[in-house]
Enzyme design. Structure first.
Site, mmCIF file in Angstrom:
data_model
loop_
_atom_site.group_PDB
_atom_site.id
_atom_site.type_symbol
_atom_site.label_atom_id
_atom_site.label_comp_id
_atom_site.label_asym_id
_atom_site.label_seq_id
_atom_site.Cartn_x
_atom_site.Cartn_y
_atom_site.Cartn_z
ATOM 1 N N SER A 3 49.227 36.182 87.316
ATOM 2 C CA SER A 3 48.201 36.566 88.330
ATOM 3 C C SER A 3 47.891 35.644 89.651
ATOM 4 O O SER A 3 47.670 35.996 90.651
ATOM 5 C CB SER A 3 46.645 36.926 87.722
ATOM 6 O OG SER A 3 46.359 35.823 87.336
ATOM 7 N N HIS A 26 48.792 42.586 84.253
ATOM 8 C CA HIS A 26 49.341 42.616 85.855
ATOM 9 C C HIS A 26 50.625 43.540 85.840
ATOM 10 O O HIS A 26 51.177 43.569 87.047
ATOM 11 C CB HIS A 26 49.255 41.565 86.705
ATOM 12 C CG HIS A 26 48.021 40.887 86.912
ATOM 13 N ND1 HIS A 26 47.178 41.425 88.199
ATOM 14 C CD2 HIS A 26 47.065 40.124 86.441
ATOM 15 C CE1 HIS A 26 45.953 41.023 88.097
ATOM 16 N NE2 HIS A 26 45.864 40.140 87.539
ATOM 17 N N LYS A 55 42.942 47.340 85.477
ATOM 18 C CA LYS A 55 43.679 46.886 86.553
ATOM 19 C C LYS A 55 44.285 47.926 87.252
ATOM 20 O O LYS A 55 43.754 48.954 87.712
ATOM 21 C CB LYS A 55 44.821 45.702 86.297
ATOM 22 C CG LYS A 55 43.936 44.414 85.858
ATOM 23 C CD LYS A 55 44.224 43.029 85.768
ATOM 24 C CE LYS A 55 43.101 42.224 85.823
ATOM 25 N NZ LYS A 55 43.346 41.435 84.765
#
Ligand SMILES: *Cc1c(COP(=O)(O)O)cnc(C)c1O
Length: 397
Positions: free
Chosen positions: A185, A213, A245
């Site tokens: 990230s 992610h 996310k």
């Protein structure tokens, strides 16, 4: 007499004086491309809501309907009286989406790593981590009693060295677990999961990937890193992720074999002993999967914007590191420079926060940008102009 809680204020003041305390920003509305932050209308450039699903009409409508039908809360933990048909449906749909035998949801991604890792390995076992793995993995590993080793960031050759050395030292580990983030990230680089899985396969180790992610971003239709590398389920034993996310809601999850799910739900204390998701959360997650399956344009748009942005920033002369994903760091060096750049961008209408030591190395301070599929072309131009103006003012260009 000494104040037994005196350290709280002392430590906090130390953080403040070294500029390492978190100053919280307040959103006055949805996490949308244009949003209100600290009372100012700005372009959101640092949320994890990659696809804009947190504010998607179908996702909101699903949450609203579930709230009306089931109420605000679930009433219990999953194993007692809090297991709604919505939770089971979500897990069936997620497993289908991931192409796995089964899936299990947790209250958060953090709770998944903290609850599951220490059950997979324990005394007499070895866990091997990428040196830059997420904090929730680090904590999960610490909670286990397993021996720990790290391999150099995204380096399968170094991983092999670590496994071999461990094997030579103690050939009798009960189990070996190799664990890595899928997308990192801070830099936006991708773990070479295919080569990591090859090393694991040769040494008989389990593979656990945290794809927080990568989901909604990589792979076919945003199915994530396992799909990106077209890996078989026999190569990746735990595919972990989060609904917080790109899915735009909240909640952790794992996908893999039916045995994995049965084991995990019977053993993870963060699953057994923590209240289940409110119905609106489960329904919103279900709708987010629906949107990913029925509207592939969001993932395509995310990548198109990402490429435009990276190209423009590089052409301006910014150092964007070695990102391969919609996370684009703008490397500036000193922490103070990163902070000034972020403040100036905010004045110019772009919200992108600095990431500084100790989250990254001292000379690697940066603005971390995260692309959002809901931006228009005009929005992107506004942001690029702001970066250009601020960059020139700070003599970075
Ligand atoms: C955000 C993140 C988590 C935590 O997920 P939550 O669902 O927000 O708790 C775990 N691992 C990685 C790599 C993350 O980026």
């Amino acid at each position: 007499m000494r104040d037994p809680a005196g350290f709280l204020g002392e430590e906090y003041r130390t953080l403040v004086s070294s500029g390492l305390d978190w100053k919280l920003h307040v959103l006055g509305g949805p996490s949308a491309p244009w949003c209100e932050v600290d009372g100012k209308r700005v372009l959101m450039f640092c949320s994890n809501n990659y696809l804009g699903l947190s504010n998607h009409p179908k996702v909101k409508e699903a949450a609203r309907r579930a709230l009306e039908r089931y109420g605000a809360g679930s009433g219990s933990v999953r194993p007692i009286a809090g297991n709604l048909d919505l939770h089971a449906e979500l897990e069936r749909r997620l497993a289908r989406f991931k192409g796995a035998e089964a899936s299990l949801t947790y209250s958060s991604g953090f709770a998944t790593n903290a609850g599951l890792i220490p059950q997979l390995v324990g005394e007499g076992d070895l866990v091997i981590s990428d040196e830059l793995n997420h904090g929730s993995i680090i904590d999960g590993v610490r909670l286990s009693r397993a021996e720990r080793a790290v391999f150099r960031h995204t380096d399968p050759v170094d991983l092999e060295r670590v496994v071999q050395e461990a094997d030579a030292r103690t050939p009798s580990y009960r189990r070996v677990l190799i664990i890595t983030d899928g997308v990192f990230s801070m830099d936006g680089d991708i773990a070479p999961l295919d080569r990591i899985a090859d090393v694991a396969h040769r040494f008989g180790a389990m593979v656990y990937v945290d794809d927080a992610h990568g989901e909604g971003v990589l792979g076919e239709g945003g199915r994530g890193i396992v799909s990106h590398f077209r890996l078989g389920r026999d190569r990746v034993h735990v595919e972990m992720g989060t609904f917080s996310k790109a899915f735009g809601v909240v909640g952790g999850h794992i996908s893999g074999s039916r045995d994995l799910v049965n084991f995990a739900l019977n053993r993870s204390r963060t699953w057994l002993l923590s209240g289940s998701h409110p119905p609106a959360v489960a329904a919103a997650c279900l709708a987010a999967i629906d949107v990913l399956e029925s509207e592939p344009n969001h993932v395509e748009r995310l990548w198109a914007l990402t490429q435009q942005f990276k190209k423009a920033m590089t052409a301006l002369g910014f150092d964007t590191g070695h990102s391969e994903t919609p996370i684009t760091p703008i490397l500036v060096g000193e922490s103070a420079t990163a902070k000034r750049l972020s403040e100036r961008l905010f004045d110019l209408g772009v919200f992108a926060l600095p990431i500084v030591y100790p989250m990254v190395a001292k000379d690697k301070a940066r603005i971390r940008t995260i692309m959002n599929a809901a931006l228009t072309d005009d929005d992107l131009s506004v942001a690029i102009s702001a970066f250009e103006k601020a960059g020139r003012e700070l003599r970075l260009l």
